[in-house]
Design a protein around this motif. Structure first.
Motif, PDB file in Angstrom:
ATOM      1  N   LYS A  20     -11.096 -41.360  -7.755  1.00 54.40           N
ATOM      2  CA  LYS A  20     -12.414 -41.876  -7.383  1.00 54.40           C
ATOM      3  C   LYS A  20     -12.375 -43.376  -7.155  1.00 54.40           C
ATOM      4  O   LYS A  20     -12.851 -43.888  -6.138  1.00 54.40           O
ATOM      5  N   ARG A  21     -11.787 -44.106  -8.122  1.00 57.95           N
ATOM      6  CA  ARG A  21     -11.655 -45.551  -7.968  1.00 57.95           C
ATOM      7  C   ARG A  21     -10.739 -45.894  -6.802  1.00 57.95           C
ATOM      8  O   ARG A  21     -10.994 -46.823  -6.042  1.00 57.95           O
ATOM      9  N   ASN A  79     -10.222 -44.150  -4.019  1.00 52.12           N
ATOM     10  CA  ASN A  79     -10.907 -43.930  -2.736  1.00 52.12           C
ATOM     11  C   ASN A  79     -11.865 -45.069  -2.421  1.00 52.12           C
ATOM     12  O   ASN A  79     -12.006 -45.480  -1.267  1.00 52.12           O
ATOM     13  N   GLN A  80     -12.527 -45.595  -3.449  1.00 54.72           N
ATOM     14  CA  GLN A  80     -13.428 -46.721  -3.225  1.00 54.72           C
ATOM     15  C   GLN A  80     -12.656 -47.955  -2.771  1.00 54.72           C
ATOM     16  O   GLN A  80     -13.045 -48.637  -1.808  1.00 54.72           O
ATOM     17  N   LEU A  81     -11.565 -48.261  -3.443  1.00 51.91           N
ATOM     18  CA  LEU A  81     -10.751 -49.417  -3.045  1.00 51.91           C
ATOM     19  C   LEU A  81     -10.150 -49.210  -1.654  1.00 51.91           C
ATOM     20  O   LEU A  81     -10.043 -50.157  -0.859  1.00 51.91           O
ATOM     21  N   LYS A  82      -9.748 -47.986  -1.371  1.00 51.55           N
ATOM     22  CA  LYS A  82      -9.149 -47.704  -0.066  1.00 51.55           C
ATOM     23  C   LYS A  82     -10.163 -47.900   1.049  1.00 51.55           C
ATOM     24  O   LYS A  82      -9.834 -48.408   2.130  1.00 51.55           O
ATOM     25  N   LYS A  83     -11.416 -47.486   0.800  1.00 51.29           N
ATOM     26  CA  LYS A  83     -12.461 -47.680   1.814  1.00 51.29           C
ATOM     27  C   LYS A  83     -12.697 -49.164   2.066  1.00 51.29           C
ATOM     28  O   LYS A  83     -12.835 -49.600   3.220  1.00 51.29           O
ATOM     29  N   GLU A  84     -12.724 -49.985   1.007  1.00 56.16           N
ATOM     30  CA  GLU A  84     -12.906 -51.428   1.176  1.00 56.16           C
ATOM     31  C   GLU A  84     -11.733 -52.028   1.962  1.00 56.16           C
ATOM     32  O   GLU A  84     -11.926 -52.883   2.826  1.00 56.16           O
ATOM     33  N   ASP A 105     -12.002 -51.208   5.666  1.00 53.05           N
ATOM     34  CA  ASP A 105     -13.007 -52.044   6.340  1.00 53.05           C
ATOM     35  C   ASP A 105     -12.432 -53.406   6.686  1.00 53.05           C
ATOM     36  O   ASP A 105     -12.717 -53.963   7.768  1.00 53.05           O
TER      37      ASP A 105
END
Length: 1303
Positions: free
Chosen positions: A209-210, A212-217, A220
């Motif tokens: 979960k963490r 995927n969030q870092l990967k999305k940032e 971007d």
């Protein structure tokens, strides 16, 4: 830099002014600018830029000014005149002046200047170039040579900076190493397990979960500079000793800076294999490599594009060696081959590879590691001949190589087996090595304890200097088989203190029990089961559970389970009080997580079952729903009917409590029926339930329109549609009533079943009209009626014509036909068909079906004679009778089936144009038993870009010629012709190449023989040139003026037969030679037309008279103002005297401002006029003052001189001969010479030995021995030799020259 102008130095000024563009300074050289002139200025000035060393640099500027300024470049420090470093150019399309810096170097970082200069001033602006260095070789070289440090101001001018990337935060005790998250962000999913295992994490699902969030940032950030990024490969050591990592990347800007960092410090790199660090780009693939990898190359490598990170990899170099290397293996096909090696230090994995690629665990290769992580094995499954070659085992930066030889199976049975190299007993060697490592570990621990006791017995301090204890010879020993990088920094050494007690130095200390998988936050509903779990690294460790800091036991209503290393806490039935923070502790380690209890809306299953049953009420009755629920407050309850929310109203009653809600619909109508839905929602969730309302009522009227199925003499049949609403119960019957038109009485015809909405009334009178009423009936009542329109009965209405019969097959004794039914049945059903035949050559149609109507739409006609030709037609029969016959079918001959014809011959193209072409061919020959006679032909075409053929004629043609129409001009087509007969189509025959839709090729030529090549137009008038030509195919037409494209105000209109040039309002600037060029595939032709736009000339200035020689007078005048604008302007002089008083021309075609008039007689007054003359005509004259001489009579006296015998006669000769000339076509040419002789010689002009004295196309004059010849318009025919022959009685002389006419 300096600027040169054409101004007078005395008039030079320097007026400083600012431009509208910020940063631009303008210097004006004159006090007042002439009309229409401007000083230079920048429309767009050069922009500052920052680039990487070795890249190209560009400065671009757009300038303005009248006249157009010249642009030059300079820099504060140095020059820009080296062509190998700097290039300047002008982009005409974008109007950019460009300075290109090739292969930017750090010493080129400077402030650059751009100068725009014309004769009225200069504009200047600056732009800076910043250079980012990719290496520090230059700095290192300067330090090695002992150079003094550079001045700080100089360093500011050069932006060669050592960039350092922001460091990752250090790892904290009990937390995940930040390097792990950084590696996982850039790695593909298939590498997650391998990377986590290196960091001691065996279960990484709780990280996703963490992650995927870092990967999305990160994605971007990358999207700003990278268009596409994939195929990321982590660093691996290759067989050639290079460490490589790569990725596929497509950049938004190919010039974006790509930087390589190691442990946060930028590294220089090159583009060749000789560099320590190199980058090679192939397409979109970027491959970084480290040459001759060493232990000091280990580190955390990152690749950034601008400021966005695109790749992160961790290069670890463990201190390891091969105790037993892999050895060569021989195997037969289909057998397995095994390579094994033994390491000196335990490793989780090593790299297996072939010469050109690494090997991964899968179907082909099986990679395994022993429990002690010392023996590593590669199994090559099901060997093939292609598996031959060298295999490499790479551990750290050390490699071992062996070859695999695959031989064909001698038995050919493909039996399975396993072959290994000539290995020693690796298991025994592994045990010995393990014992050796354990002994080193024990020795190190003993030394550590002894040192600790010694320090503790001393002053009780911190255990001595950190540089001693804990830095033994086994500092790099890898315990637990993990590749831990031992810190070498002095600061780190000072932090390593040895405490009192049986501890060992940090380099070999046991980390104890750790969490492999920690607790995670959990959500559970009231009354449901909840479970918290974690996993330790040890199976024997015990732990304790806490709730909000309070120790939990089994007596607290929870279940505590230990399954090896897994520990679980289970709550079977959750309550609100169970919401808390739970903690698990084991051996000083702990993990916390929160349990959140939710109370969503819940509906009892029994109540839900009752609610979902439909509610059935009669119209006018009330409908009610009641539903109990439970859940956390506050509750939001909504009722819906067919997705529309129900709100309280007169007929809608809603009652709600904390545990129940009720809906009541008052006096329900048919429209109230439908789906009833309830939605219950609180902060924890939403639940819904659906019911249905059925309102019983009488049905609505049947639906129209009423379709008349049959209207016969004795019956009427019609149908309708069922009611839109059945009233909640099925329609059982329809009630039918009838009324004869013209009467008032309605008759009840009874009821019919509701399953079939149609009725046939057989009790009708011929010729009468009837109207019907239809009502629907169900258990609740009878609907309103549906009334039909008037239906006529007994009207004779015949059917329409069927389709023309089609010949299915033909034989000598039978012809099979088929046809289609008519579209118009006449209001009644079709009962049959009549088929008629006509023998070709007669006018009699005979009935074929003598036994009665044909009920089918096909028939076999057997009453035929062999070889006879027939036509057939068919008519339909209904209850009123037979209708009109159909169109006859094509003529068919009663004979056995024919064979298809052969190919047509002699296919040729007879004519063509842009939309059609005509074909002709010869009829194919008939060969008995092989091919029969052709009875028609089909022509097919296919555009060259298509694959499907199109038939031009739907019906076969009998002629052997055809014209294809509707073609696209200049399109290419394939063409073929197919012969056909009753036996079918023959083989197609076409051209060997495609045909182009165009007329026969014609070389371009102009049709106007008397085309004007010189046109004079008054300024302001319209210029229209119509040029007719002949060319095929349609040519390309190009107009030019003086060799350049036409201006925008000139309009060109082209057609296939001509072209028109139109200048709506001409100006003097439109004068010039206009060239039209027409070109096609055959050739090209061009013609020049001179257009002179002018106006009536203005008169010359005042005329002055001067007499230098008696008997002559010299006229001089000021030039006409139009002389500068019209190069064909000249002057004409006319004269009159007081004796004749008539004006006569004494001189013409004067191109200077002076003329001498001779034969001036004394005693007379003379008047002169000077005219300016051009192609439009004469100007108004400039008149001179009167000129006269007074004759004075004196005493006549004759002085007789002595007579001398003088002979003044002389043969003719040339004082000034002719000179060779070159004249442009369409302009005038003037040639002259000076002669003398006594008596005056006779002058004759020749062109190519042809006398010109009588040719009116040439203007010839001879004034006082000056002989001249003027050609007004020079053409190609005027090329050649011109000769002047002078003769008198004493002799002859001649002079010649060559005139060259330039196109």
């Amino acid at each position: 830099m300096s600027s040169k102008t054409n101004q007078d130095p005395k008039a030079f000024v320097a007026i400083k002014k600012r431009s509208r563009v910020p940063g631009v300074m303008i210097t004006q050289y004159v006090e007042q600018l002439p009309a229409g002139k401007t000083t230079p200025d920048f429309v767009r000035k050069p922009m500052p830029m920052t680039t990487q060393e070795g890249k190209k640099g560009f400065f671009k500027a757009v300038v303005s000014g009248e006249p157009a300024p010249a642009v030059t470049w300079g820099r504060n420090k140095g020059e820009v005149d080296d062509p190998e470093k700097y290039k300047t150019r002008y982009d005409e399309r974008a109007q950019d002046h460009i300075l290109e810096i090739i292969g930017v170097k750090p010493d080129q970082a400077d402030t650059y200047k751009c100068f725009a200069t014309n004769e009225y001033g200069m504009a200047v602006c600056t732009a800076t170039l910043n250079v980012i260095a990719v290496g520090f070789n230059k700095k290192a070289k300067e330090e090695a040579n002992g150079q003094e440090p550079q001045d700080f101001r100089k360093m500011l001018k050069k932006t060669v900076v050592v960039t350092r990337k922001k460091q990752l935060p250090p790892k904290k005790e009990g937390e995940i190493d930040p390097k792990l998250m950084e590696l996982l962000i850039c790695a593909p999913k298939k590498d997650y397990e391998k990377i986590c295992y290196d960091f001691g994490v065996t279960d990484f699902r709780w990280l996703l979960k963490r992650l995927n969030q870092l990967k999305k940032e990160r994605e971007d950030e990358q999207a700003k500079v990278v268009e596409q990024l994939d195929n990321v490969k982590q660093i691996e050591v290759q067989p050639n000793g290079r460490a490589e990592f790569s990725l596929n990347m497509k950049l938004h800007d190919p010039n974006s800076a790509i930087n390589l960092y190691k442990d946060g410090t930028m590294l220089p790199y090159g583009d060749d294999d000789d560099s320590k660090h190199s980058l090679k780009k192939t397409g979109t693939k970027y491959r970084f490599s480290i040459k001759d990898a060493k232990p000091e190359d280990a580190g955390f490598y990152q690749v950034d594009v601008e400021d966005a990170n695109v790749l992160t990899t961790d290069f670890q170099v463990p201190a390891v060696d091969f105790i037993a290397k892999i050895k060569d293996v021989k195997a037969f096909e289909s057998e397995d081959a095994i390579f094994q090696c033994l390491l000196s230090t335990p490793l989780n994995r090593i790299t297996w590879s072939k010469k050109d690629s690494s090997l991964d665990h899968g179907d082909k290769y099986e990679i395994t590691v022993s429990e002690d992580r010392l023996i590593h094995t590669l199994r090559v499954k099901d060997c093939k001949m292609g598996d031959d070659g060298e295999y490499y085992a790479i551990a750290g930066i050390t490699s071992s190589c062996a070859s695999l030889k695959v031989e064909a199976d001698p038995n050919g049975k493909g039996s399975k087996g396993t072959h290994t190299g000539n290995q020693d007993d690796l298991s025994q060697l592994a045990l010995e090595q393990q014992a050796k490592l354990q002994k080193q570990k024990d020795d190190l621990e003993a030394a550590g304890r002894a040192q600790a006791e010694k320090d503790a017995a001393g002053d009780g301090g911190d255990g001595g200097d950190g540089d001693e204890g804990g830095d033994g010879t086994n500092k790099n020993l890898l315990t637990d088989g993990e590749n831990e990088n031992i810190g070498n920094d002095a600061d780190d050494k000072k932090k390593k203190r040895v405490r009192a007690g049986p501890l060992v130095p940090d380099t070999v200390i046991d980390r104890g029990v750790q969490f492999v998988c920690g607790l995670s936050d959990t959500v559970a509903n009231i009354g449901k089961r909840a479970e918290l779990s974690c996993k330790l690294s040890s199976d024997t460790s015990e732990g304790r559970w806490y709730k909000n800091g309070k120790l939990l036991t089994s007596e607290d209503g929870v279940t505590i389970i230990k399954d090896g290393a897994c520990h679980r806490l289970v709550i079977d039935c959750c309550k609100k009080d169970d919401a808390a923070v739970y903690c698990f502790e084991a051996d000083g380690r702990k993990s916390e997580a929160a349990l959140n209890i939710q109370d969503p809306p819940i509906i009892d299953e029994d109540a839900l079952g009752k609610f979902t049953k439909p509610v059935i009420v009669k119209a006018g009755e009330n409908a009610e729903w009641k539903l109990p629920f439970s859940g956390g407050a506050p509750m939001n309850i909504q009722w819906f009917k067919d997705d529309d929310e129900l709100l309280p109203a007169l007929n809608v009653k809603i009652e709600t409590s904390t545990t129940e809600t009720k809906l009541r619909l008052v006096k329900c109508q048919r429209k109230d029926g439908g789906e009833i839905r309830i939605k219950i929602k609180n902060e924890f969730g939403t639940t819904e339930a659906i019911s249905k309302l059925i309102v019983l009522d009488k049905p609505t009227p049947p639906q129209g329109p009423v379709d008349i199925m049959e209207s016969a003499v004795t019956s009427v049949e019609f149908k309708w549609k069922p009611p839109k609403h059945s009233g909640g119960c099925p329609v059982t019957n329809y009630v039918i009533e009838r009324q004869q038109v013209g009467r008032n009485k309605w008759s009840d015809l009874g009821e019919i079943p509701g399953s079939n909405p149609s009725y046939k009334d057989s009790d009708v009178n011929p010729g009468r009209r009837y109207c019907y009423r239809i009502r629907a009936k169900n258990a609740e009542g009878i609907s309103d009626y549906l009334q039909t329109e008037d239906i006529a009965a007994g009207v004779l209405r015949y059917p329409g014509s069927p389709t023309a019969p089609k010949v299915v097959s033909a034989f000598k004794d039978c012809i099979n036909l088929a046809w289609g039914p008519p579209c118009d049945t006449g209001g009644t059903k079709i009962v049959g068909y009549n088929l008629e035949k006509n023998k070709k050559g007669t006018n009699y149609w005979s009935l074929v079906n003598q036994g009665g109507p044909i009920t089918d739409t096909k028939y076999a006609v057997k009453d035929v004679f062999e070889g006879a030709a027939y036509e057939f037609r068919v008519s339909a029969i209904n209850l009123s009778g037979a209708g009109d016959p159909s169109i006859p079918c094509d003529t068919v001959i009663a004979r056995d089936p024919m064979k298809p014809p052969g190919k047509v011959t002699d296919l040729k193209l007879t004519s063509s144009n842009y939309t059609t072409f005509s074909l002709a061919w010869t009829k194919p020959k008939e060969m008995k038993g092989v091919v029969d006679e052709a009875q028609g032909y089909y022509v097919e075409i296919r555009p060259i870009e298509n694959l499907e053929w199109t038939r031009c004629n739907a019906i076969p043609i009998t002629l052997t010629s055809y014209t294809v129409v509707g073609l696209k001009a200049m399109a290419s087509y394939w063409v073929r012709v197919i012969a056909t007969n009753y036996g079918g189509d023959g083989e197609p025959h076409g051209f060997d190449s495609y045909v182009i839709a165009m007329p026969p090729p014609v070389r371009p030529k102009f049709k106007d023989r008397n085309m004007k090549t010189f046109v004079v137009v008054r300024s302001g008038n319209t210029v229209r040139l119509n040029i007719n030509f002949e060319a095929s195919p349609m040519p390309q037409i190009l107009w030019q003026k003086d060799g350049t494209p036409l201006s925008k105000h000139v309009t060109i209109t082209n057609s296939d037969k001509g072209s028109q040039m139109l200048i709506p309002q001409s100006e003097r600037s439109d004068s010039g030679i206009y060239t039209i060029t027409i070109k096609n595939i055959v050739g090209q032709e061009s013609v020049d037309i001179e257009i002179r736009v002018t106006d009536d000339p203005k008169p010359p200035g005042p005329v002055e008279l001067d007499q230098n020689i008696p008997g002559t007078v010299t006229l001089s005048w000021t030039s006409s103002p139009d002389e500068k604008r019209d190069d064909r302007l000249h002057y004409m002089v006319s004269m009159r005297d007081s004796f004749k008083r008539t004006w006569r021309t004494v001189a013409d075609n004067l191109f200077n401002n002076k003329f001498t008039v001779i034969n001036i007689m004394s005693g007379r007054e003379y008047y002169f006029r000077v005219f300016a003359k051009n192609d439009m005509g004469l100007s108004s004259p400039s008149e001179s003052p009167a000129f006269g001489t007074i004759s004075q009579k004196g005493k006549f006296k004759v002085n007789m001189p002595e007579k001398k015998s003088l002979d003044l006669q002389s043969p003719p000769s040339f004082i000034v001969p002719l000179k060779a000339r070159t004249a442009p076509q369409g302009y005038e040419s003037y040639m002259s010479c000076a002669v003398r002789g006594d008596p005056a010689p006779r002058v004759t002009w020749y062109h190519n030995n042809i006398s010109l004295n009588t040719n009116t196309n040439y203007h010839i004059t001879n004034v006082c021995g000056v002989c001249s010849l003027l050609i007004l318009t020079v053409g190609p025919r005027d090329n050649g030799e011109y000769k002047v022959v002078i003769e008198n009685k004493l002799g002859t002389a001649e002079s010649s020259m060559t005139l060259i006419v330039r196109e």
